[in-house]
Design a protein around this motif. Structure first.
Motif, PDB file in Angstrom:
ATOM      1  N   ARG A 295      37.761  20.069  38.110  1.00  0.00           N
ATOM      2  CA  ARG A 295      38.294  18.926  37.362  1.00  0.00           C
ATOM      3  C   ARG A 295      38.188  19.168  35.865  1.00  0.00           C
ATOM      4  N   MET A 296      37.064  19.735  35.430  1.00  0.00           N
ATOM      5  CA  MET A 296      36.882  20.023  34.000  1.00  0.00           C
ATOM      6  C   MET A 296      37.869  21.083  33.512  1.00  0.00           C
ATOM      7  N   ALA A 297      38.048  22.128  34.296  1.00  0.00           N
ATOM      8  CA  ALA A 297      38.963  23.209  33.910  1.00  0.00           C
ATOM      9  C   ALA A 297      40.395  22.713  33.813  1.00  0.00           C
ATOM     10  N   VAL A 298      40.824  21.960  34.807  1.00  0.00           N
ATOM     11  CA  VAL A 298      42.206  21.472  34.819  1.00  0.00           C
ATOM     12  C   VAL A 298      42.433  20.448  33.715  1.00  0.00           C
ATOM     13  N   GLU A 299      41.453  19.590  33.476  1.00  0.00           N
ATOM     14  CA  GLU A 299      41.564  18.606  32.387  1.00  0.00           C
ATOM     15  C   GLU A 299      41.722  19.315  31.046  1.00  0.00           C
ATOM     16  N   ALA A 300      40.905  20.319  30.808  1.00  0.00           N
ATOM     17  CA  ALA A 300      41.004  21.069  29.550  1.00  0.00           C
ATOM     18  C   ALA A 300      42.354  21.775  29.456  1.00  0.00           C
ATOM     19  N   ALA A 301      42.777  22.410  30.525  1.00  0.00           N
ATOM     20  CA  ALA A 301      44.047  23.138  30.520  1.00  0.00           C
ATOM     21  C   ALA A 301      45.226  22.194  30.278  1.00  0.00           C
ATOM     22  N   THR A 302      45.190  21.033  30.893  1.00  0.00           N
ATOM     23  CA  THR A 302      46.264  20.057  30.705  1.00  0.00           C
ATOM     24  C   THR A 302      46.320  19.584  29.261  1.00  0.00           C
ATOM     25  N   ALA A 303      45.159  19.317  28.677  1.00  0.00           N
ATOM     26  CA  ALA A 303      45.108  18.867  27.288  1.00  0.00           C
ATOM     27  C   ALA A 303      45.600  19.956  26.333  1.00  0.00           C
ATOM     28  N   VAL A 304      45.179  21.187  26.561  1.00  0.00           N
ATOM     29  CA  VAL A 304      45.612  22.284  25.692  1.00  0.00           C
ATOM     30  C   VAL A 304      47.103  22.554  25.871  1.00  0.00           C
ATOM     31  N   ALA A 305      47.613  22.357  27.075  1.00  0.00           N
ATOM     32  CA  ALA A 305      49.061  22.503  27.291  1.00  0.00           C
ATOM     33  C   ALA A 305      49.832  21.549  26.384  1.00  0.00           C
ATOM     34  N   ASP A 306      49.318  20.333  26.203  1.00  0.00           N
ATOM     35  CA  ASP A 306      49.967  19.389  25.282  1.00  0.00           C
ATOM     36  C   ASP A 306      49.967  19.922  23.855  1.00  0.00           C
ATOM     37  N   LEU A 307      48.869  20.548  23.436  1.00  0.00           N
ATOM     38  CA  LEU A 307      48.824  21.134  22.088  1.00  0.00           C
ATOM     39  C   LEU A 307      49.841  22.255  21.942  1.00  0.00           C
ATOM     40  N   VAL A 308      49.914  23.121  22.929  1.00  0.00           N
ATOM     41  CA  VAL A 308      50.858  24.244  22.882  1.00  0.00           C
ATOM     42  C   VAL A 308      52.286  23.719  22.795  1.00  0.00           C
ATOM     43  N   ARG A 309      52.619  22.756  23.639  1.00  0.00           N
ATOM     44  CA  ARG A 309      53.980  22.209  23.654  1.00  0.00           C
ATOM     45  C   ARG A 309      54.339  21.554  22.325  1.00  0.00           C
ATOM     46  N   ALA A 310      53.336  20.977  21.644  1.00  0.00           N
ATOM     47  CA  ALA A 310      53.588  20.313  20.369  1.00  0.00           C
ATOM     48  C   ALA A 310      53.504  21.274  19.184  1.00  0.00           C
ATOM     49  N   GLY A 311      53.211  22.551  19.452  1.00  0.00           N
ATOM     50  CA  GLY A 311      53.066  23.515  18.365  1.00  0.00           C
ATOM     51  C   GLY A 311      51.833  23.241  17.516  1.00  0.00           C
ATOM     52  N   GLU A 312      50.788  22.700  18.129  1.00  0.00           N
ATOM     53  CA  GLU A 312      49.594  22.276  17.402  1.00  0.00           C
ATOM     54  C   GLU A 312      48.328  23.018  17.846  1.00  0.00           C
ATOM     55  N   LEU A 313      48.479  24.214  18.368  1.00  0.00           N
ATOM     56  CA  LEU A 313      47.321  24.967  18.846  1.00  0.00           C
ATOM     57  C   LEU A 313      46.317  25.243  17.727  1.00  0.00           C
ATOM     58  N   SER A 314      46.767  25.265  16.498  1.00  0.00           N
ATOM     59  CA  SER A 314      45.865  25.529  15.367  1.00  0.00           C
ATOM     60  C   SER A 314      44.828  24.419  15.190  1.00  0.00           C
ATOM     61  N   ARG A 315      44.952  23.331  15.934  1.00  0.00           N
ATOM     62  CA  ARG A 315      43.947  22.264  15.862  1.00  0.00           C
ATOM     63  C   ARG A 315      42.652  22.659  16.583  1.00  0.00           C
ATOM     64  N   LEU A 316      42.698  23.714  17.384  1.00  0.00           N
ATOM     65  CA  LEU A 316      41.490  24.240  18.020  1.00  0.00           C
ATOM     66  C   LEU A 316      40.883  25.240  17.058  1.00  0.00           C
ATOM     67  N   ARG A 317      39.679  24.961  16.591  1.00  0.00           N
ATOM     68  CA  ARG A 317      39.054  25.797  15.559  1.00  0.00           C
ATOM     69  C   ARG A 317      37.599  26.082  15.890  1.00  0.00           C
ATOM     70  N   THR A 318      37.066  27.026  15.135  1.00  0.00           N
ATOM     71  CA  THR A 318      35.640  27.315  15.174  1.00  0.00           C
ATOM     72  C   THR A 318      35.035  26.763  13.890  1.00  0.00           C
ATOM     73  N   CYS A 319      33.821  26.291  13.961  1.00  0.00           N
ATOM     74  CA  CYS A 319      33.137  25.716  12.814  1.00  0.00           C
ATOM     75  C   CYS A 319      33.180  26.665  11.623  1.00  0.00           C
ATOM     76  N   ALA A 320      33.427  26.135  10.430  1.00  0.00           N
ATOM     77  CA  ALA A 320      33.551  26.943   9.212  1.00  0.00           C
ATOM     78  C   ALA A 320      32.194  27.391   8.665  1.00  0.00           C
ATOM     79  N   ARG A 321      31.118  26.859   9.183  1.00  0.00           N
ATOM     80  CA  ARG A 321      29.799  27.290   8.718  1.00  0.00           C
ATOM     81  C   ARG A 321      29.545  28.690   9.266  1.00  0.00           C
ATOM     82  N   PRO A 322      29.235  29.639   8.400  1.00  0.00           N
ATOM     83  CA  PRO A 322      29.140  31.046   8.834  1.00  0.00           C
ATOM     84  C   PRO A 322      28.177  31.318   9.986  1.00  0.00           C
ATOM     85  N   ASP A 323      27.086  30.585  10.086  1.00  0.00           N
ATOM     86  CA  ASP A 323      26.116  30.869  11.143  1.00  0.00           C
ATOM     87  C   ASP A 323      26.248  29.927  12.344  1.00  0.00           C
TER      88      ASP A 323
END
Length: 181
Positions: free
Chosen positions: A113-141
């Protein structure tokens, strides 16, 4: 861009799950898993056993791949998670939520359920051209991930602790540079 509530919830839950990788491990035992499930509002069947804990823990590094930044790799992972989870999207309504999409049954294993929920949500980002909203924290450590749902795409840190530490470090660096001699 505003996303559907279930998309935002799925993205936030996926980031929270990835960030339990630690250190320290945020899912070290069954009570930690129960607290995480409650905090993130997961519904459906919970076995609350060691096998379920192991399955959820094994999912974390897989979901970390959603933050790779490479659209083709993310799409391949999304498709794999949907296929392996035998996703069958359907509209459901429960608790205080209006209609939203569930793509697995409530009795599917939690990690599915967790995997499919995440995949479905990310699919919405991909379709909207908004994948860049997934980021890693800017703090170096800090290696934690985040989902930038701000209107102006300005979120840089995983939480306020990292933001404050980075701002204090920048202030101290500026102060030291401005001192004579």
């Amino acid at each position: 861009m505003a996303f559907a509530h279930d998309t935002e919830a799925g993205l936030s839950a996926a980031a929270a799950l990835v960030n339990t990788l630690g250190p320290p491990d945020g899912l070290a035992d069954l009570p930690a898993l129960a607290a995480f499930v409650a905090a993130e509002g997961w519904t459906g069947r919970l076995r609350a056993d060691d096998e379920e804990l192991a399955g959820v823990r094994a999912l974390r590094p897989v979901l970390r791949g959603l933050w790779s930044g490479d659209e083709d790799q993310v799409v391949a992972l999304v498709n794999r998670l949907l296929r392996e989870g035998r996703a069958l999207p359907q509209l459901v309504r429960h608790d205080d939520w209006g209609y939203h999409v569930h793509a697995t049954s409530d009795d599917a294993p939690l990690e599915i359920r967790m995997a499919v929920e995440a995949a479905t949500a990310v699919a919405d980002l991909v379709r909207a051209g908004e994948l860049s909203r997934l980021r890693t924290c800017a703090r170096p450590d800090c290696a934690d991930v985040l989902v930038d749902l701000t209107r102006n795409r300005s979120r840089r840190f995983c939480d306020e602790t990292c933001a404050n530490r980075e701002h204090v470090a920048a202030y101290r660096a500026r102060s030291a540079a401005s001192r004579p001699g």
